[in-house]
Motif scaffolding. Structure first.
Motif, PDB file in Angstrom:
ATOM      1  N   PRO A   1       7.475   7.374  -3.418  1.00 33.69           N
ATOM      2  CA  PRO A   1       7.481   8.306  -2.286  1.00 33.69           C
ATOM      3  C   PRO A   1       8.511   9.419  -2.424  1.00 33.69           C
ATOM      4  CG  PRO A   1       7.265   6.062  -1.496  1.00 33.69           C
ATOM      5  CD  PRO A   1       7.567   5.966  -2.971  1.00 33.69           C
ATOM      6  N   ASP A   2       9.710   9.101  -2.881  1.00 34.28           N
ATOM      7  CA  ASP A   2      10.725  10.133  -3.043  1.00 34.28           C
ATOM      8  C   ASP A   2      10.338  11.128  -4.132  1.00 34.28           C
ATOM      9  OD1 ASP A   2      12.389   9.327  -1.028  1.00 34.28           O
ATOM     10  OD2 ASP A   2      13.709   8.132  -2.304  1.00 34.28           O
ATOM     11  N   ARG A   3       9.750  10.636  -5.210  1.00 38.30           N
ATOM     12  CA  ARG A   3       9.352  11.533  -6.295  1.00 38.30           C
ATOM     13  C   ARG A   3       8.255  12.497  -5.841  1.00 38.30           C
ATOM     14  NH1 ARG A   3       9.438   7.688 -11.766  1.00 38.30           N
ATOM     15  NH2 ARG A   3      11.639   7.104 -11.567  1.00 38.30           N
ATOM     16  N   LEU A   4       7.320  11.989  -5.058  1.00 36.89           N
ATOM     17  CA  LEU A   4       6.269  12.864  -4.551  1.00 36.89           C
ATOM     18  C   LEU A   4       6.832  13.856  -3.549  1.00 36.89           C
ATOM     19  CD1 LEU A   4       3.289  13.662  -4.386  1.00 36.89           C
ATOM     20  CD2 LEU A   4       2.976  11.868  -2.668  1.00 36.89           C
ATOM     21  N   ARG A   5       7.695  13.392  -2.660  1.00 38.78           N
ATOM     22  CA  ARG A   5       8.246  14.272  -1.625  1.00 38.78           C
ATOM     23  C   ARG A   5       9.070  15.400  -2.244  1.00 38.78           C
ATOM     24  NH1 ARG A   5      10.599  10.587   0.981  1.00 38.78           N
ATOM     25  NH2 ARG A   5       8.713   9.913   2.075  1.00 38.78           N
ATOM     26  N   GLN A   6       9.796  15.108  -3.306  1.00 37.85           N
ATOM     27  CA  GLN A   6      10.599  16.139  -3.964  1.00 37.85           C
ATOM     28  C   GLN A   6       9.731  17.249  -4.549  1.00 37.85           C
ATOM     29  OE1 GLN A   6      13.095  14.093  -6.807  1.00 37.85           O
ATOM     30  NE2 GLN A   6      14.127  12.904  -5.209  1.00 37.85           N
ATOM     31  N   ALA A   7       8.495  16.930  -4.892  1.00 39.44           N
ATOM     32  CA  ALA A   7       7.593  17.929  -5.476  1.00 39.44           C
ATOM     33  C   ALA A   7       6.830  18.716  -4.425  1.00 39.44           C
ATOM     34  CB  ALA A   7       6.597  17.241  -6.420  1.00 39.44           C
TER      35      ALA A   7
ATOM     36  N   ILE B   1      -9.621   4.679 -10.060  1.00 36.78           N
ATOM     37  CA  ILE B   1      -8.184   4.412  -9.928  1.00 36.78           C
ATOM     38  C   ILE B   1      -7.987   2.944  -9.544  1.00 36.78           C
ATOM     39  CG2 ILE B   1      -6.081   4.996  -8.660  1.00 36.78           C
ATOM     40  CD1 ILE B   1      -7.307   7.788  -8.209  1.00 36.78           C
ATOM     41  N   PRO B   2      -7.185   2.182 -10.320  1.00 42.04           N
ATOM     42  CA  PRO B   2      -7.058   0.749 -10.062  1.00 42.04           C
ATOM     43  C   PRO B   2      -5.927   0.360  -9.126  1.00 42.04           C
ATOM     44  CG  PRO B   2      -6.023   1.263 -12.133  1.00 42.04           C
ATOM     45  CD  PRO B   2      -6.564   2.567 -11.599  1.00 42.04           C
ATOM     46  N   PHE B   3      -5.021   1.296  -8.813  1.00 43.52           N
ATOM     47  CA  PHE B   3      -3.828   0.961  -8.034  1.00 43.52           C
ATOM     48  C   PHE B   3      -3.580   2.070  -7.020  1.00 43.52           C
ATOM     49  CE2 PHE B   3       0.015  -1.851  -8.453  1.00 43.52           C
ATOM     50  CZ  PHE B   3       0.715  -1.366  -7.360  1.00 43.52           C
ATOM     51  N   VAL B   4      -3.594   1.721  -5.730  1.00 41.13           N
ATOM     52  CA  VAL B   4      -3.376   2.694  -4.661  1.00 41.13           C
ATOM     53  C   VAL B   4      -2.235   2.206  -3.782  1.00 41.13           C
ATOM     54  CG1 VAL B   4      -4.368   3.887  -2.668  1.00 41.13           C
ATOM     55  CG2 VAL B   4      -5.808   3.384  -4.656  1.00 41.13           C
ATOM     56  N   ALA B   5      -1.275   3.095  -3.540  1.00 39.79           N
ATOM     57  CA  ALA B   5      -0.168   2.806  -2.633  1.00 39.79           C
ATOM     58  C   ALA B   5      -0.116   3.886  -1.572  1.00 39.79           C
ATOM     59  CB  ALA B   5       1.155   2.739  -3.395  1.00 39.79           C
ATOM     60  N   SER B   6       0.304   3.515  -0.374  1.00 39.00           N
ATOM     61  CA  SER B   6       0.429   4.491   0.704  1.00 39.00           C
ATOM     62  C   SER B   6       1.712   4.226   1.470  1.00 39.00           C
ATOM     63  CB  SER B   6      -0.777   4.411   1.656  1.00 39.00           C
ATOM     64  OG  SER B   6      -0.782   3.189   2.360  1.00 39.00           O
ATOM     65  N   VAL B   7       2.236   5.277   2.079  1.00 38.89           N
ATOM     66  CA  VAL B   7       3.437   5.106   2.893  1.00 38.89           C
ATOM     67  C   VAL B   7       3.088   4.617   4.288  1.00 38.89           C
ATOM     68  CG1 VAL B   7       4.685   6.860   1.592  1.00 38.89           C
ATOM     69  CG2 VAL B   7       3.451   7.507   3.670  1.00 38.89           C
TER      70      VAL B   7
ATOM     71  N   LEU C   1      -4.057  -2.634  -3.542  1.00 36.12           N
ATOM     72  CA  LEU C   1      -3.757  -1.755  -2.413  1.00 36.12           C
ATOM     73  C   LEU C   1      -2.453  -2.195  -1.766  1.00 36.12           C
ATOM     74  CD1 LEU C   1      -4.411   0.464  -0.373  1.00 36.12           C
ATOM     75  CD2 LEU C   1      -5.854  -1.190   0.860  1.00 36.12           C
ATOM     76  N   CYS C   2      -1.473  -1.275  -1.772  1.00 41.41           N
ATOM     77  CA  CYS C   2      -0.172  -1.529  -1.155  1.00 41.41           C
ATOM     78  C   CYS C   2       0.038  -0.535  -0.022  1.00 41.41           C
ATOM     79  CB  CYS C   2       0.961  -1.397  -2.167  1.00 41.41           C
ATOM     80  SG  CYS C   2       0.856  -2.580  -3.537  1.00 41.41           S
ATOM     81  N   GLY C   3       0.626  -1.000   1.071  1.00 38.74           N
ATOM     82  CA  GLY C   3       0.888  -0.131   2.217  1.00 38.74           C
ATOM     83  C   GLY C   3       2.319  -0.243   2.687  1.00 38.74           C
ATOM     84  N   PHE C   4       2.706   0.668   3.580  1.00 39.06           N
ATOM     85  CA  PHE C   4       4.058   0.729   4.141  1.00 39.06           C
ATOM     86  C   PHE C   4       5.116   0.827   3.034  1.00 39.06           C
ATOM     87  CE2 PHE C   4       1.643  -1.574   7.478  1.00 39.06           C
ATOM     88  CZ  PHE C   4       1.844  -0.687   8.523  1.00 39.06           C
ATOM     89  N   LEU C   5       4.808   1.589   1.980  1.00 41.83           N
ATOM     90  CA  LEU C   5       5.726   1.714   0.850  1.00 41.83           C
ATOM     91  C   LEU C   5       6.944   2.540   1.240  1.00 41.83           C
ATOM     92  CD1 LEU C   5       6.277   1.196  -2.158  1.00 41.83           C
ATOM     93  CD2 LEU C   5       4.976   3.284  -2.672  1.00 41.83           C
ATOM     94  N   CYS C   6       8.119   1.951   1.087  1.00 44.51           N
ATOM     95  CA  CYS C   6       9.378   2.623   1.404  1.00 44.51           C
ATOM     96  C   CYS C   6      10.446   2.035   0.493  1.00 44.51           C
ATOM     97  CB  CYS C   6       9.734   2.436   2.881  1.00 44.51           C
ATOM     98  SG  CYS C   6      10.130   0.730   3.320  1.00 44.51           S
ATOM     99  N   PRO C   7      11.665   2.603   0.480  1.00 47.73           N
ATOM    100  CA  PRO C   7      12.695   2.090  -0.431  1.00 47.73           C
ATOM    101  C   PRO C   7      13.028   0.617  -0.238  1.00 47.73           C
ATOM    102  CG  PRO C   7      13.312   4.247   0.371  1.00 47.73           C
ATOM    103  CD  PRO C   7      12.095   3.840   1.146  1.00 47.73           C
ATOM    104  N   ASP C   8      12.731   0.069   0.936  1.00 52.96           N
ATOM    105  CA  ASP C   8      13.068  -1.334   1.213  1.00 52.96           C
ATOM    106  C   ASP C   8      11.986  -2.317   0.795  1.00 52.96           C
ATOM    107  OD1 ASP C   8      15.490  -0.561   2.319  1.00 52.96           O
ATOM    108  OD2 ASP C   8      14.621  -0.320   4.320  1.00 52.96           O
ATOM    109  N   GLY C   9      10.772  -1.842   0.561  1.00 55.90           N
ATOM    110  CA  GLY C   9       9.716  -2.759   0.189  1.00 55.90           C
ATOM    111  C   GLY C   9       8.341  -2.241   0.567  1.00 55.90           C
ATOM    112  N   PHE C  10       7.353  -3.134   0.610  1.00 54.84           N
ATOM    113  CA  PHE C  10       5.970  -2.758   0.889  1.00 54.84           C
ATOM    114  C   PHE C  10       5.164  -4.029   1.134  1.00 54.84           C
ATOM    115  CE2 PHE C  10       6.685  -3.254  -3.628  1.00 54.84           C
ATOM    116  CZ  PHE C  10       5.640  -4.050  -4.058  1.00 54.84           C
TER     117      PHE C  10
END
Length: 273
Positions: free
Chosen positions: A148-154, A228-234, A252-261
């Motif tokens: 998430p941080d890498r995407l947000r920086q771009a 696409i085999p791997f999808v994550a979302s915030v 499928l991963c959700g609620f991805l943040c620096p603390d976990g998912f």
């Protein structure tokens, strides 16, 4: 001096803070209609009108046609694209005209509705052109947490407006390969997939998709179309998105943040380090 940023517009506002008011120049994300047309044997066909943020319109139109199941993979499109004000016309590469019955819409989509009107997963399963990824793409938890941080920086548009969605494609090691921004979640993903379609680089096996918002059914459908085999979302996934991911072998991963998912499907692709 005003800085021009494609996809945004300056707006004079009255800002209220701590009981005081002052004039302020804010920057807002643009939202304008885009008419998507195809040219086939001298005839022009309107496929859809979508509300989008201007920019990468040919990618958007191409990705839309592909993820809606109208355009099979491996076709040369976009080279002869004609762009006018809020209109894109693509030369249809196939001898037969498109089967417009695949789009269960009334010719208009908002910036957030995606595949509104599709009531059965069967329609999606029939349209997916690639087999499930034969490998076992895995992502280390430390790398996943940084996405998430890498995407947000771009995201220049998000930084300027705060009102924009993004879809980013990463390697399993966390390298950002490409991203797209738009006021509409599904438009951002269509722009991303259209970018790779036009380069004949589908399917996107061994890649990780990050969504800046929630993981809805229509976004998982588009990810499945692209392989696409791997999808994550915030944000959170919907129940139908989870069902589709489970069936199509997508992690499928959700609620991805620096603390976990949370991992909702196929957690075997997530490794501790």
């Amino acid at each position: 001096m005003a800085i021009f940023l494609t996809g945004s517009r300056e707006k004079s506002v009255r800002k209220f803070t701590d009981g005081t008011a002052r004039n302020f120049t804010d920057r807002v994300a643009e939202e304008e209609p885009l008419e998507i047309r195809i040219e086939h044997r001298g005839r022009s066909h309107v496929i859809a009108v979508t509300m989008r943020t201007p920019g990468a319109d040919v990618d958007l139109a191409t990705g839309f046609l592909f993820t809606e199941g109208l355009l099979p993979p491996g076709q040369a499109v976009g080279g002869g694209a004609r762009e006018q004000a809020n209109r894109v016309s693509l030369s249809w590469p196939l001898a037969a005209p498109p089967d417009l019955r695949r789009i269960e819409r009334n010719g208009y989509t908002s910036s957030s509705c995606g595949v509104c009107g599709k009531t059965s997963l069967d329609l999606v399963f029939q349209a997916i052109p690639f087999p499930q990824h034969p490998g076992r793409t895995s992502v280390a938890i430390p790398d996943l947490l940084t996405l998430p941080d890498r995407l947000r920086q771009a995201q220049q548009l998000f930084a300027a407006t705060g009102g924009i969605h993004a879809a980013g494609l990463f390697t399993p090691a966390g390298q950002l390969l490409h991203f797209a921004e738009d006021v509409g979640r599904h438009n951002a993903l269509d722009k991303l997939i259209g970018h790779y379609y036009r380069r004949d680089e589908l399917p996107l096996y061994d890649r990780v998709l990050l969504l800046s918002g929630r993981a809805s059914f229509e976004l998982l459908q588009k990810a499945a179309m692209a392989g696409i085999p791997f999808v994550a979302s915030v944000g959170a996934p919907s129940s139908l998105a989870v069902e589709l991911a489970e069936d199509q072998g997508i992690t499928l991963c959700g609620f991805l943040c620096p603390d976990g998912f949370n991992c909702y499907t196929h957690p075997e692709r997530v490794r501790p380090s």
